[in-house]
Design a protein around this motif. Structure first.
Motif, PDB file in Angstrom:
ATOM      1  N   UNK A   8       0.819  -1.198   0.000  1.00 43.97           N
ATOM      2  CA  UNK A   8       0.000   0.000   0.000  1.00 43.97           C
ATOM      3  C   UNK A   8       0.860   1.259   0.000  1.00 43.97           C
ATOM      4  N   UNK A   9       2.174   1.091  -0.066  1.00 38.97           N
ATOM      5  CA  UNK A   9       3.050   2.251  -0.129  1.00 38.97           C
ATOM      6  C   UNK A   9       2.824   3.003  -1.437  1.00 38.97           C
ATOM      7  N   UNK A  10       2.754   4.319  -1.362  1.00 39.46           N
ATOM      8  CA  UNK A  10       2.591   5.132  -2.573  1.00 39.46           C
ATOM      9  C   UNK A  10       3.920   5.442  -3.234  1.00 39.46           C
ATOM     10  N   UNK A  11       5.007   5.116  -2.556  1.00 43.82           N
ATOM     11  CA  UNK A  11       6.335   5.305  -3.145  1.00 43.82           C
ATOM     12  C   UNK A  11       6.690   4.084  -3.986  1.00 43.82           C
ATOM     13  N   UNK A  12       7.018   4.303  -5.246  1.00 51.69           N
ATOM     14  CA  UNK A  12       7.222   3.195  -6.183  1.00 51.69           C
ATOM     15  C   UNK A  12       8.351   2.277  -5.743  1.00 51.69           C
ATOM     16  N   UNK A  13       9.465   2.829  -5.296  1.00 53.79           N
ATOM     17  CA  UNK A  13      10.619   2.026  -4.906  1.00 53.79           C
ATOM     18  C   UNK A  13      10.284   1.186  -3.674  1.00 53.79           C
TER      19      UNK A  13
END
Length: 387
Positions: free
Chosen positions: A16-21
Motif C-alpha cells: 500500500x506504499x505510494x512510493x514506487x521504490x
C-alpha cells in the motif's frame, strides 16, 4: 521429492506504499524465493509508472514480469485502491511465457499464429507438462484502445483448444491512459499475451449476474470505430436511454450505468455492453463494440454474491477448492457493490476465496470481449497424474 513438497505453487503479496521504490521492495520481500519463476502484478495508475517499472525490473531481475494498471485492485485482503498487488509463481509448478504486442489494431491472424507458436515453443522447452489440457492463456489489453474485439478473434483462432481469459487495463476511472507492462516498461496501444503451462488443476471461467430483461432499444445511429451510439429508436441515444430508465439525462452517471446495464442477446444468452459516458451531443460511448441495427435490452442486476457462490461451487466440483483465483472483475461490478452497500461483504468474499486480480475496463473470455463480468482462472493443487 513429492508433489506435496512443492506446495504452494503460487504466493501473493500487496503493498500500500505510494512510493514506487518502497512498493516494489515490499513485493520483492514477500515473493522472493529460490524457485520464483514469474511475477504477475496489478497496480493503481496513480503510481509514478516509470519509477515503478524500473524498480520492479531491478528487484525481480532474472524473473519473468508482467502486469497492468487498474480501475481498482483485488488483493490478499480483498478490495484495494491505490496499491499494487502481485502473484509469484513457482517455476516448478508453472512454465510461463509472455509476448508484447504493439499496435493491437493491426494484429492479424498471421501475427496471432506467430505469437502462439513462440509461446508454445517456449513452454514446451521447459519440459514441465504436455501443452494439451495443461495450458491456458491470459491477455492484458490497453483498456482504451477500442481494438479488443478484432485482437481477440485473431488470438482465439490461433490458440485453438487452449482456453484463454483476460482483462482490459484501467486508470482509476480517469479514462485518460491505460497501460500494460512487459519487457521492463509500461506500454499503451499494446497487449501482453501470457501462456501458462502448469502441473496444477485449473478452470477458466466467466460469470455474470445481469438478468431480468426489460425494454428493447434498437441502435439506429452509431460510429463503430469510436464505439459511440448516436441514436436509439431514432431518438438521441442518451434521451432514449434515460426515458427507458425513467430518469432525467442529468442522472446518467456511473451509478445509472452500473445498476441499469444494457445487453445484446446472442442465442439464449445476454452479453452486457457497458456504457462508458454520455457525450455533450447526447450520444453515448461504450466499452464494447456497437453497430447499427443491434438490439440493446435494458437489464437489471441479480444477486452478485449468490451468482459467485454458484460459480465457485461448480468450480470446486471440477478441481476441488482453489488455491488461487486470478480474477478480472469489471469496475462497474465494484461500483454496484459500493452503491448497494455490499462492498465490504464482497471484499470479504473475494479474500475468502483467494482472489487476486483487478477491476477492469472489460473482460476477455475465449475470444469474446465482455463487460460487467467476473472472469478468471481458478487454480487448484498439483495433479498427481499429468494429462
Amino acid at each position: 521429492m513429492t508433489l506435496e513438497d512443492l506446495q504452494p505453487a503460487a504466493t501473493t503479496a500487496v503493498s500500500y506504499s505510494t512510493d514506487s521504490v518502497t512498493a516494489s521492495r515490499e513485493l520483492c520481500d514477500s515473493l522472493r524465493s529460490p524457485h520464483l519463476g514469474f511475477v504477475l502484478f496489478f497496480c493503481s495508475a496513480e503510481y509514478d509508472l516509470e519509477a515503478l517499472g524500473a524498480a520492479l525490473q531491478a528487484d525481480f531481475a532474472g524473473v519473468g514480469l508482467a502486469g497492468c494498471t487498474t480501475a481498482g485492485e483485488i488483493t490478499p485482503q480483498g478490495y484495494g485502491q491505490g496499491c499494487v498487488t502481485a502473484i509469484g509463481f513457482d517455476g516448478r509448478g508453472f512454465a510461463i511465457e509472455g509476448q508484447l504486442v504493439k499496435q493491437i489494431g493491426r494484429f492479424s491472424l498471421t501475427d496471432a499464429q506467430a505469437v502462439v507458436e513462440n509461446l508454445t515453443a517456449g513452454c514446451r522447452g521447459r519440459n514441465l507438462a504436455p501443452i494439451k489440457r495443461n495450458t491456458f492463456a491470459l491477455t492484458l489489453l490497453d483498456g482504451l484502445s477500442s481494438q479488443e474485439e478484432l485482437f481477440l478473434v485473431a488470438l482465439n483462432s490461433a490458440l485453438g483448444s487452449i482456453p484463454n481469459f483476460g482483462g482490459s487495463a484501467g486508470d482509476d476511472i480517469h479514462l485518460a491512459n491505460t497501460h500494460v507492462f512487459f519487457e521492463g516498461r509500461f506500454h499503451t496501444d499494446a497487449a501482453v499475451v501470457l501462456m501458462f503451462n502448469t502441473r496444477c488443476d485449473f478452470e477458466v471461467f466467466s460469470s455474470h449476474h445481469i438478468e431480468h430483461p426489460g425494454d428493447k432499444m434498437v441502435v439506429t445511429g452509431a460510429d463503430p470505430d469510436s464505439r459511440t451510439v448516436t441514436e436509439l429508436n431514432a431518438e438521441p441515444a442518451a434521451l432514449e436511454y434515460a426515458r427507458v430508465l425513467g430518469v432525467e439525462v442529468t442522472a446518467l452517471d456511473y451509478r445509472a450505468f452500473a445498476l441499469n446495464p444494457v445487453a445484446v442477446r446472442i442465442g439464449d444468452d445476454y452479453y452486457v455492453r457497458s456504457i462508458q459516458r454520455v457525450n455533450p451531443d447526447l450520444s453515448m460511448t461504450f466499452y464494447c463494440a456497437v453497430e447499427n441495427g443491434i438490439v440493446l435490452t435494458a437489464m437489471r442486476p441479480g444477486a452478485m454474491l449468490e451468482n459467485l457462490d454458484a460459480e465457485f461451487a461448480r468450480i470446486e466440483q471440477a478441481i476441488g477448492t482453489p488455491r488461487l483465483v486470478i480474477g478480472c472483475d469489471c469496475f462497474l461490478r465494484r461500483l454496484e457493490a459500493e452503491y448497494t452497500g455490499l462492498d465490504g461483504v464482497t471484499s470479504d468474499y473475494l479474500q475468502a476465496h483467494r482472489v487476486i486480480g483487478f477491476n477492469t475496463y472489460g473482460e476477455q473470455f475465449n475470444g469474446m470481449h465482455l463487460n460487467q463480468t467476473f472472469t478468471g482462472v481458478a487454480i487448484g493443487g498439483y495433479r498427481h497424474e499429468l494429462r
